[in-house]
Design a protein around this motif. Structure first.
Motif, mmCIF file in Angstrom:
data_model
loop_
_atom_site.group_PDB
_atom_site.id
_atom_site.type_symbol
_atom_site.label_atom_id
_atom_site.label_comp_id
_atom_site.label_asym_id
_atom_site.label_seq_id
_atom_site.Cartn_x
_atom_site.Cartn_y
_atom_site.Cartn_z
ATOM 1 N N LYS A 133 0.829 -1.202 0.000
ATOM 2 C CA LYS A 133 0.000 0.000 0.000
ATOM 3 C C LYS A 133 0.867 1.257 0.000
ATOM 4 O O LYS A 133 0.487 2.294 -0.548
ATOM 5 C CB LYS A 133 -0.927 -0.003 1.208
ATOM 6 C CG LYS A 133 -2.020 1.038 1.110
ATOM 7 C CD LYS A 133 -3.100 0.841 2.157
ATOM 8 C CE LYS A 133 -4.217 1.858 1.955
ATOM 9 N NZ LYS A 133 -5.272 1.711 2.979
ATOM 10 N N GLY A 145 -9.157 -2.478 -2.565
ATOM 11 C CA GLY A 145 -10.575 -2.190 -2.688
ATOM 12 C C GLY A 145 -10.952 -0.888 -2.018
ATOM 13 O O GLY A 145 -10.104 -0.171 -1.465
ATOM 14 N N GLU A 146 -12.250 -0.606 -2.028
ATOM 15 C CA GLU A 146 -12.744 0.649 -1.473
ATOM 16 C C GLU A 146 -12.461 0.771 0.015
ATOM 17 O O GLU A 146 -12.364 1.884 0.540
ATOM 18 C CB GLU A 146 -14.253 0.774 -1.740
ATOM 19 C CG GLU A 146 -14.599 0.929 -3.218
ATOM 20 C CD GLU A 146 -16.090 1.096 -3.439
ATOM 21 O OE1 GLU A 146 -16.841 1.098 -2.434
ATOM 22 O OE2 GLU A 146 -16.511 1.227 -4.612
ATOM 23 N N ASP A 147 -12.336 -0.362 0.699
ATOM 24 C CA ASP A 147 -12.057 -0.298 2.130
ATOM 25 C C ASP A 147 -10.610 0.061 2.432
ATOM 26 O O ASP A 147 -10.230 0.304 3.577
ATOM 27 C CB ASP A 147 -12.413 -1.627 2.808
ATOM 28 C CG ASP A 147 -11.586 -2.801 2.278
ATOM 29 O OD1 ASP A 147 -10.712 -2.579 1.415
ATOM 30 O OD2 ASP A 147 -11.837 -3.944 2.720
ATOM 31 N N GLY A 148 -9.772 0.080 1.378
ATOM 32 C CA GLY A 148 -8.373 0.427 1.548
ATOM 33 C C GLY A 148 -7.545 -0.664 2.185
ATOM 34 O O GLY A 148 -6.350 -0.479 2.435
ATOM 35 N N LYS A 149 -8.148 -1.820 2.436
ATOM 36 C CA LYS A 149 -7.440 -2.899 3.118
ATOM 37 C C LYS A 149 -7.371 -4.184 2.297
ATOM 38 O O LYS A 149 -6.404 -4.933 2.408
ATOM 39 C CB LYS A 149 -8.126 -3.197 4.449
ATOM 40 C CG LYS A 149 -8.138 -2.040 5.427
ATOM 41 C CD LYS A 149 -8.873 -2.412 6.708
ATOM 42 C CE LYS A 149 -8.886 -1.253 7.698
ATOM 43 N NZ LYS A 149 -9.615 -1.596 8.955
ATOM 44 N N THR A 150 -8.394 -4.424 1.485
ATOM 45 C CA THR A 150 -8.470 -5.677 0.737
ATOM 46 C C THR A 150 -7.655 -5.586 -0.543
ATOM 47 O O THR A 150 -7.910 -4.721 -1.391
ATOM 48 C CB THR A 150 -9.929 -6.017 0.387
ATOM 49 O OG1 THR A 150 -10.700 -6.058 1.586
ATOM 50 C CG2 THR A 150 -10.002 -7.372 -0.324
ATOM 51 N N THR A 152 -6.889 -6.379 -4.092
ATOM 52 C CA THR A 152 -7.740 -6.856 -5.183
ATOM 53 C C THR A 152 -6.971 -7.257 -6.431
ATOM 54 O O THR A 152 -7.509 -7.943 -7.300
ATOM 55 C CB THR A 152 -8.774 -5.779 -5.570
ATOM 56 O OG1 THR A 152 -8.081 -4.587 -5.987
ATOM 57 C CG2 THR A 152 -9.687 -5.456 -4.392
#
Length: 450
Positions: A133, A145-150, A152
């Motif tokens: 990240k 992903g949108e959660d910033g954690k997953t 993808t």
């Protein structure tokens, strides 16, 4: 009055057309800019190309995430089942063991502080995602992903193979060294981690087990850039057909930039690798790959005629080429060679040993058509026969003093000679040079000095 209307109309058309034609195309035969303007434009382009090329080399995935993540699902293997992926995941410790490198300048301050305190679990795949990240894994980009954690998807850059780090913080963690080959990177083992190898199974038309056997045989620092063309995973002697990851520095003025045959210059190989090895989105043309006898896999899959609807590679080639040619050969550190012996060795290099016949100073390859048959250099022709001209290139002699990083794994395209001494013994015998032990020693010191 009518004549005046015609003149005004013609003038209007001329003005309108000049706004639609690029400035360069509007230049008359005499030129509409001064010599100084053109000099300034050249300087501006050089500066821009250097910056853009560096950015592309280090960070551009060319859309390869659609292949490595979208098809192979490599991101799932990195994340592991506890973080929404599959399997045990890839910890920073394991990533470093596989030869991946970490850019110390990209590590967030709080993470660096935690590392210094021993508070980062290097056995936890979550820590790998943290580094991805932060864009700190050299040559690899993570998409979240949108959660910033997953995680993808993942894509790769030129730097994954053609950069390493100076280990200033810890082994595998340090400042970037662009153009230095990553001779620790186990590309095949990383590919084999992917949960879905269908893309390679379909391309090569062999079972998944055979795909894994082929890529896992490469080992650290090696890659087979022709497997996707001819499907030859192993040499006749049973050893891997992969070759060593070559340096990408010191190539200005050098013709033919690969180990074998006239594949082409840096621009050709950037287009080839970006499209056919990194699996980015772009356009690639090479009708030589239509030869079904020599390149059965490439001919069947039409790799010489790639036309993606989105081209994220071609526009990047000029600046990328410029940046790579700007990368200098690393200078030998003080004390890395014997100066007096090197001076004697230089005379031998240019005369008795006949090295300079092919390795012409200061580019240390032939200025011109730098290709030779296997018979000329006294080795087997397996790798040469996989190339268009069925020749070996006279490799430019670069940074031979460094066997810890740049030449780790040996010399020649496949590392068959472990040391410079082994190389000299080969040519001493093959060419009948009759070099004494002292002369060989002096020659080695000179080789380490260039």
């Amino acid at each position: 009055m009518l004549m005046r209307v015609k003149v005004i109309a013609c003038f209007s058309v001329l003005v309108l057309s000049s706004t639609l034609i690029p400035t360069a195309a509007q230049m008359s035969a005499k030129g509409s800019t001064s010599g100084k303007d053109f000099d300034d434009a050249a300087a501006e382009q050089a500066e821009r190309y250097l910056e853009e090329g560096r950015e592309t080399f280090r960070f551009d995935t060319f859309g390869s995430e659609d292949f490595w993540g979208g098809k192979l699902k490599l991101h799932d293997a990195i994340a592991g089942d506890k973080l929404g992926g599959a399997g045990p995941g890839l910890s920073p410790q394991k990533a470093l063991e596989l030869g991946l490198k970490v850019d110390v300048n990209a590590i967030p301050k709080d993470v660096a502080e935690a590392l210094n305190k021993g508070e980062v679990d290097l056995a936890d795949p979550a820590s790998t995602l943290l580094l991805l990240k932060a864009n700190a894994v050299v040559g690899v980009t993570g998409f979240f992903g949108e959660d910033g954690k997953t995680l993808t998807s993942v894509g790769i850059q030129c730097a994954v193979c053609h950069s390493t780090v100076d280990d200033s913080y810890a082994p595998g963690i340090g400042h970037r060294l662009d153009g230095w080959p990553n001779r620790d990177l186990n590309i095949g083992a990383i590919v084999a981690l992917a949960p879905d190898l269908t893309a390679f199974v379909e391309m090569l038309q062999i079972p998944e087990a055979e795909v894994k056997k082929a890529v896992e045989a490469w080992g650290p620092g090696k890659f087979d850039a022709e497997l996707n063309l001819d499907g030859k995973a192993f040499r006749p002697d049973g050893k891997t057909a992969a070759t060593l990851n070559p340096p990408a520095f010191g190539l200005a003025g050098v013709n033919n930039h690969t180990w074998t045959g006239s594949w082409g210059t840096v621009s050709y190989w950037n287009a080839y690798v970006g499209n056919l090895e990194m699996h980015g989105k772009g356009v690639f043309y090479d009708p030589r790959l239509d030869d079904a006898e020599k390149y059965p896999v490439a001919a069947r899959t039409k790799q010489g005629h790639k036309q993606d609807s989105e081209d994220r590679i071609t526009a990047k080639l000029p600046a990328l080429h410029f940046y790579q040619l700007s990368l200098p050969t690393p200078k030998p550190p003080e004390g890395s060679f014997d100066s007096a012996a090197a001076e004697n060795g230089m005379a031998l290099f240019n005369e008795k040993a006949r090295c300079a016949t092919c390795h012409v100073p200061p580019i240390f390859t032939e200025p011109g058509w730098n290709l030779h048959t296997a018979e000329e250099i006294g080795i087997d022709d397996f790798q040469a026969m996989r190339s268009p001209d069925e020749r070996y290139r006279t490799a430019p002699l670069r940074a031979l003093w460094d066997v810890e990083k740049i030449h780790k794994g040996g010399f020649y395209h496949d590392g068959r000679f472990a040391t410079l001494g082994d190389v000299l013994e080969h040519y001493n015998s093959h060419l009948g040079l009759n070099l004494t032990d002292r002369e060989k020693s002096d020659l080695i010191e000179y080789l380490k000095s260039i």
